[in-house]
Design an enzyme around this catalytic site. Structure first.
Site, PDB file in Angstrom:
ATOM      1  CB  VAL A   9       0.189  -6.631   4.260  1.00 53.42           C
ATOM      2  CG1 VAL A   9      -0.477  -7.591   5.239  1.00 53.42           C
ATOM      3  CG2 VAL A   9      -0.331  -5.218   4.480  1.00 53.42           C
TER       4      VAL A   9
ATOM      5  CG  ASP B  62      -7.780   4.732   1.867  1.00 54.47           C
ATOM      6  OD1 ASP B  62      -8.284   5.054   0.774  1.00 54.47           O
ATOM      7  OD2 ASP B  62      -6.690   4.173   1.971  1.00 54.47           O
TER       8      ASP B  62
ATOM      9  N   GLY C   6       3.176   1.052   3.305  1.00 49.50           N
ATOM     10  CA  GLY C   6       3.909  -0.117   3.726  1.00 49.50           C
ATOM     11  C   GLY C   6       3.494  -1.374   3.006  1.00 49.50           C
TER      12      GLY C   6
ATOM     13  N   GLY D 105       0.818  -1.206   0.000  1.00 52.75           N
ATOM     14  CA  GLY D 105       0.000   0.000   0.000  1.00 52.75           C
ATOM     15  C   GLY D 105       0.846   1.247   0.000  1.00 52.75           C
ATOM     16  CB  SER D 106      -0.144   4.802   0.354  1.00 52.92           C
ATOM     17  OG  SER D 106      -1.125   4.744  -0.645  1.00 52.92           O
TER      18      SER D 106
ATOM     19  CE  LYS E 231      -0.666  -0.407   6.919  1.00 50.45           C
ATOM     20  NZ  LYS E 231      -1.906   0.380   7.108  1.00 50.45           N
TER      21      LYS E 231
END
Length: 1010
Positions: free
Chosen positions: A691, A817, A689, A686-687, A708
């Site tokens: 997972v 989000d 980090g 993701g933006s 994460k």
């Protein structure tokens, strides 16, 4: 016998004595009145702190005050009757001593910068007829005692900073004819006996007092840009027979437009824009003086063929200048009546409706037309060549329809054209070369057609162009070298064509370029050095071509560059490490097999080959080892001692965020659990980090988890970590992802390390089920098995999570989000909302941020899912989450992402679904949902106790219609138009029960269950 004067007192002496008394008494009176006026004016001047034009310099003792600039006195008594200081750029405040000008009839201080309150002493001006403070900085409330100025005819307070209510006491001003209080922050009031009622651009709420519609003298009624609710009275046109101007735009009005409006025969302006008005537009046959009809952004029309029949009644409106009916539900064919309108007509906007048919050739009759907008309808046929007759045309927008055939060459006659949009049609043939005659053209959009041939050189010599979009066509050939002429060009998009060759070096002359998209062509060669001049670039996409050579170093110096895509080319060598190349999320480089190096996050091979490195190391060892064996051993001993100490230090610094009831995890334990954070354990990025899937060794045994790991080099990642911790520390709900613990430590390099550990969701994210990777073995099974009931269950899970966050937390939480990749599915396909990295606590979950509230936290959410108001700097709100929820719902049941290529310009997923709802839902729904019904896959779990037959396609269609309406309502553009989550949960209950045949009269069948 009459009285005579004393013998010693002659008549002449008596007359002289009387005159002497009169002459002796008048000066005292005049002197007193004059002095009061003079002192009042000097007191006014004393409160003026800025006099840049020197207007008040004449206000001194060298001349009589009646000769001072801006001052007018009465001839007989020499008292001030007018004080007019308009446009003087004065600053300061209005002196209370102005109330001593008791003969003042007109006070005008327009267009200055005067501040502070309106002094109460103005109420002493009983002769005052006109008072204007227009366009100043006056604050406070309107004095209630202004009602004492009983001779007031005009009050003009517009464009200030007044607050509070309009005093009801002003209703006593029986002579008041004109009241202007627009562009303030006023909130209420009730007035009578007016000709002009202008309250536009304030904060009025509630309904319009019915008494106002009984003031037959009103000619101007303007309440636009407020928050007024209610309906327009049915007798509006008869109760206000003298009405000339009706402006109610940008409010919350509902109901229909009264048919009596046609009785206001003097009406020249009818403004109804941006309300919730519905129904058919009434006949306007008596409005022969009508100049402007503005009714866009409502719910007018029923989608039927006769929706625009009222336009025939406007043929006799010989002064009609503007017709604005966009963003409604008008159906039927393009109204041919428009071609017979007055030749004065200059503005016609019918975009975002449900019109079909073709544009009649008579459109060329409107020789004074300057704007025509019909985009996002269902219009077909050829584009009439008659457009070439419209010599005054400035803007022509026909995009988002079904026009076919060639682009008329007659467009070359439109020498005044500023913008031409023909995108998203079925146009063929080549781009007319004579468009080069449109020398004032600023925007040219021909994207998403079937145009062929080459890019005409004449088009790229239109030096006025700042936006050029030719993407998604079948264009061939090269980009003409003449493109360097476009010095003002800000956007160039020629993606998804069949263009070839090198990028012309002349493109570097387009120094204002902010967006350059060459994606999906057959360009080759190296990037020219002249592109280094494009330092204003914000978005550069050259992916899916055959570019080669090194990545130019000059890209590191493009400080405004936010997105760079060079993927699927043939670049080689080392990836730069400065500028945008330090932000892994901002660049895309995959598909370039010869690249190496770059920042570690890119995970590219080292630029130095392993064979060469091994040989070099062996050579060094052979030279150094014989003479330095003892030293090397000593260094190794020191290293191992340091390493053991450092590992121990790492474990000491780790801690649990949520308390002792959670496991205390270290960096080393997470490293082990995820197999060294290996790529095989990577399940998402993701933006902020990545997972990883992991197996933790706990006291109670092994546990499958998702870890994460924050990329702390990414801007905002640290704040995201804190936000997620704060949001999840005290919330528990079955539809929220369960956090186990956090780790805040350092890694073996001594760098800061932060991670969050969650329960692992074995079925991944909703994104993977809605849009499975075609390369995956189970891709087909995923898309097929996510049937109608399962999707509805997941929607209900997400809505339940939002209901908990918005309404049942100690402090309401806004997720910010919400999207499919942040909805995780457990082994029973139950939805869990995750990723609270952008979440914010909201003091009042029911309040909607106003447009003038700037946000200090920037844009919230992901592209396509973030609420439109967030892009304007508004504060986050629960209505923002509702928008994201609505988009997510529409995506789930149409199978289309909001970021799909078809959604460009004004066409959005919301508009796409809304426009198609009147037709068969099958045209927009995910086709797999209907395939499942046809193949019987939804009927595998029939509840025999209910003894119900399988669901039909018609019944599934009804269910989809209901659910898509929910998505449309939630994703409305204006926050105030979106429903509350409580209302949505109730609606979803009804839809689900109907689907299962529970508590309804034979609606949906339980046989649809998976």
């Amino acid at each position: 016998m009459g009285l005579l004067p004393p013998p010693s007192f002659s008549p002449f002496l008596f007359m002289f004595f009387v005159l002497l008394l009169l002459v002796g008494s008048v000066p005292d009176s005049v002197h007193y009145g004059n002095e009061t006026n003079r002192l009042a004016l000097l007191a006014f001047k004393a409160k003026i702190t800025g006099n840049p034009l020197g207007i008040l310099s004449s206000w001194n003792g060298s001349v009589h005050f009646c000769q001072w600039i801006g001052v007018t006195c009465g001839r007989r008594h020499q008292r001030v009757t007018r004080l007019i200081l308009d446009d003087a750029k004065l600053t300061g405040s209005i002196s209370p001593h102005i109330g001593n000008l008791s003969f003042l009839m007109r006070l005008s201080l327009k267009n200055n910068s005067l501040s502070h309150n309106i002094p109460q002493q103005i109420s002493n001006l009983r002769r005052l007829k006109i008072m204007s403070l227009y366009n100043n900085l006056v604050t406070g409330e309107i004095p209630t005692n202004l009602s004492r100025c009983s001779n007031l005819v005009v009050l003009e307070f517009s464009a200030n900073k007044l607050t509070g209510k309009i005093p009801t006491e002003l209703g006593r001003l029986s002579k008041l004819k004109r009241l202007y209080v627009g562009k303030n922050n006023l909130t209420g009031g009730r007035l009578t006996n007016l000709e002009i009622f202008a309250l536009a651009v304030n904060r009025f709420v509630g309904t319009i007092p019915s008494s106002l519609f009984n003031i037959s003298s009103i000619t101007v009624f303007d309440i636009g840009v407020n928050q007024i609710q209610g309906i327009l009275p049915s007798n509006l046109g008869t109760s206000l027979p003298n009405l000339k101007f009706l402006g109610v735009s940008n409010n919350l009005l509902t109901g229909s437009i009264p048919s009596s409006i046609s009785n206001a025969t003097n009406l020249y302006y009818l403004g109804l824009r941006s309300n919730n008005l519905s129904g058919k537009m009434p006949s306007l046959d008596k409005l022969r003086n009508l100049e402007r009809l503005i009714a866009s952004s409502n719910h007018l029309g029923t989608g039927e063929a006769d929706d625009l029949s009222f336009l025939s009644s406007l043929i006799n409106a010989t002064e009609l200048d503007a017709l604005e009916l966009s963003n409604n539900g008008f159906g039927g064919v393009f109204p041919e009546a428009i071609t017979n309108f007055s030749i004065r007509l200059s503005f016609v906007n019918l975009r975002d409706n449900k019109l079909y048919g073709s544009i009649p050739r008579g459109i060329g009759n409107l020789v004074n037309l300057q704007l025509l907008g019909t985009q996002n309808n269902h219009l077909t046929g050829n584009i009439p060549a008659d457009f070439g007759k419209l010599q005054d045309l400035h803007i022509l927008s026909l995009g988002g329809n079904r026009f076919y055939g060639d682009i008329p060459s007659s467009f070359g006659n439109l020498s005044l054209l500023l913008a031409l949009d023909l995108s998203e049609n079925n146009l063929q043939g080549s781009i007319p070369s004579n468009l080069s005659k449109c020398q004032m053209l600023l925007e040219l959009t021909l994207a998403k057609n079937s145009l062929s041939g080459t890019i005409p050189k004449g088009v790229v010599t239109l030096s006025s162009l700042f936006y050029l979009d030719l993407s998604h066509n079948n264009l061939t050939g090269v980009i003409p070298m003449e493109i360097g002429v476009l010095k003002n060009l800000e956007t160039l998009n020629v993606s998804e064509n069949m263009l070839v060759g090198n990028i012309p070096s002349s493109l570097g002359s387009c120094v204002k370029l902010a967006s350059l998209n060459l994606k999906g062509n057959k360009f080759w060669g190296v990037l020219p050095s002249t592109l280094s001049q494009l330092r204003g670039l914000e978005d550069l996409d050259i992916s899916m071509n055959d570019f080669s050579g090194k990545i130019p170093d000059y890209l590191e110096g493009f400080h405004f560059l936010q997105k760079l895509n060079i993927s699927f080319n043939d670049f080689d060598g080392e990836v730069p490490k400065q500028g945008i190349f330090t932000i892994e999320a901002a660049i895309s480089i995959e598909g370039n097999k010869k690249l190496c190096g770059g920042i570690p996050d890119l995970k590219l091979r080292n630029c130095q080959s392993k064979g060469f490195a091994r040989k070099k190391f062996t050579h060094v060892v052979k030279l150094v080892l014989p003479s330095s064996f003892g030293l090397v051993c000593s260094l190794l001993m020191i290293y191992f001692v340091y390493l053991r100490w450092f590992k121990k230090k790492i474990e000491v610094r780790s801690f649990s965020f949520f308390g002792h009831s959670f496991p205390m995890l270290s960096y080393r334990s997470l490293l082990k659990a995820t197999n060294g954070f290996s790529s095989t354990n990577l399940i998402g990025m993701g933006s902020f980090g990545s997972v990883y899937k992991g197996i933790l060794d706990l006291d109670q045994g092994e546990k499958l988890v998702a870890v994460k790991v924050l990329n702390l080099q990414s801007r905002g990642a640290a704040k995201s970590f804190i936000a997620e911790c704060m949001a999840l520390r005290s919330i528990r709900h079955r539809n929220l992802v369960h956090i186990l613990t956090v780790c805040s430590s350092v890694d073996y390099k001594g760098d800061e390390f932060k991670a969050l550990v969650y329960d692992f969701m074995v079925n991944g994210s909703l994104e993977e089920w809605l849009h499975p990777n075609e390369k995956e073995d189970d891709a087909h099974n995923k898309s097929q098995s996510l049937n109608l009931l399962k999707r509805l269950n997941i929607v209900f899970d997400v809505a339940s999570a939002l209901f908990y966050l918005h309404r049942h937390c100690s402090e309401p939480i806004v997720h910010c989000d919400l999207k499919p990749s942040n909805v995780l599915l457990d082994d029973e396909m139950v939805g869990h909302v995750s990723d609270f990295g952008l979440a914010r606590f909201h003091v009042d979950a029911t309040c909607i941020a106003s447009a003038n509230q700037s946000s200090s936290i920037g844009l919230r959410g992901s592209s396509g899912y973030a609420a439109p108001e967030y892009g304007m700097g508004n504060e986050v709100s629960t209505s923002g989450d509702m928008y994201s929820f609505g988009i997510l719902l529409l995506e789930m049941f149409t199978g289309k992402r909001p970021t799909d290529a078809i959604f460009e310009g004004s066409l959005t997923l919301h508009n796409f679904v809304e426009m198609a709802m009147a037709e068969q839902v099958a045209n927009i729904a995910d086709p797999t949902l209907f395939q499942q019904v046809v193949m019987g896959e939804n009927n595998s779990s029939i509840n025999s106790s209910q003894n119900q037959s399988p669901a039909s396609i018609h019944e599934v269609q009804e269910c989809l219609t209901s659910i898509l309406k929910v998505g449309i309502a939630c994703s409305e553009e204006l926050p105030r138009d979106r429903p509350d989550i409580k209302e949505i949960v109730t609606q979803l209950h009804v839809i689900k029960n109907t689907l299962l045949g529970v508590g309804v009269h034979g609606g949906m069948r339980a046989s649809i269950a998976a």
